[in-house]
Scaffold this motif. Structure first.
Motif, mmCIF file in Angstrom:
data_model
loop_
_atom_site.group_PDB
_atom_site.id
_atom_site.type_symbol
_atom_site.label_atom_id
_atom_site.label_comp_id
_atom_site.label_asym_id
_atom_site.label_seq_id
_atom_site.Cartn_x
_atom_site.Cartn_y
_atom_site.Cartn_z
ATOM 1 N N MET A 37 42.407 34.670 42.500
ATOM 2 C CA MET A 37 42.130 34.536 41.078
ATOM 3 C C MET A 37 41.477 35.828 40.596
ATOM 4 O O MET A 37 40.603 36.369 41.280
ATOM 5 N N PHE A 38 41.916 36.333 39.439
ATOM 6 C CA PHE A 38 41.333 37.560 38.899
ATOM 7 C C PHE A 38 41.529 37.591 37.391
ATOM 8 O O PHE A 38 42.315 36.829 36.836
ATOM 9 N N LEU A 39 40.778 38.467 36.757
ATOM 10 C CA LEU A 39 40.861 38.651 35.315
ATOM 11 C C LEU A 39 41.496 39.999 35.014
ATOM 12 O O LEU A 39 41.441 40.924 35.837
ATOM 13 N N LYS A 40 42.060 40.125 33.826
ATOM 14 C CA LYS A 40 42.668 41.388 33.399
ATOM 15 C C LYS A 40 41.657 42.510 33.600
ATOM 16 O O LYS A 40 40.466 42.346 33.320
ATOM 17 N N ASP A 41 42.122 43.633 34.116
ATOM 18 C CA ASP A 41 41.348 44.851 34.386
ATOM 19 C C ASP A 41 40.507 44.787 35.658
ATOM 20 O O ASP A 41 39.821 45.755 35.982
ATOM 21 N N ASP A 42 40.524 43.667 36.402
ATOM 22 C CA ASP A 42 39.849 43.628 37.706
ATOM 23 C C ASP A 42 40.602 44.543 38.667
ATOM 24 O O ASP A 42 41.835 44.626 38.631
ATOM 25 N N GLU A 43 39.849 45.218 39.549
ATOM 26 C CA GLU A 43 40.474 46.036 40.585
ATOM 27 C C GLU A 43 40.654 45.188 41.839
ATOM 28 O O GLU A 43 39.740 44.480 42.243
ATOM 29 N N ILE A 44 41.825 45.254 42.423
ATOM 30 C CA ILE A 44 42.162 44.491 43.622
ATOM 31 C C ILE A 44 42.486 45.469 44.742
ATOM 32 O O ILE A 44 43.225 46.438 44.533
ATOM 33 N N THR A 45 41.922 45.229 45.914
ATOM 34 C CA THR A 45 42.275 46.002 47.096
ATOM 35 C C THR A 45 43.445 45.301 47.768
ATOM 36 O O THR A 45 43.362 44.115 48.096
#
Length: 88
Positions: A37-45
């Protein structure tokens, strides 16, 4: 995912994984314990490409889970994973 695997993926994420991406939309996990789960503009590795076409394993905000490539913008070419064997 068991605690040992989670710890291993978290350590790998701390080293940068195989790349980074940024979420272009909000994404709510459909399957708890599997989807990220993530929000717009979150950075994901990015940790690895999954066998399912267009899906990856990623780490965001201390959570490891699967996400779709269509929901993110990759920061560049992903590294090739290197399989290593530990020696005692």
């Amino acid at each position: 995912m068991n605690a040992h695997d989670l710890a291993r993926w978290t350590r790998f994420a701390g080293k940068g994984g195989i790349g980074k991406c940024t979420a272009v939309v909000d994404c709510v996990a459909q399957e708890m314990g599997e989807d990220l789960m993530f929000l717009k503009d979150d950075e994901i590795t990015v940790l690895m490409q999954l066998p399912e076409e267009g899906f990856y394993l990623g780490h965001c905000e201390g959570v490891v889970g699967r996400f779709s490539a269509k929901d993110v913008r990759f920061h560049g070419k992903l590294k090739k994973p290197v399989m290593t064997k530990r020696t005692s």
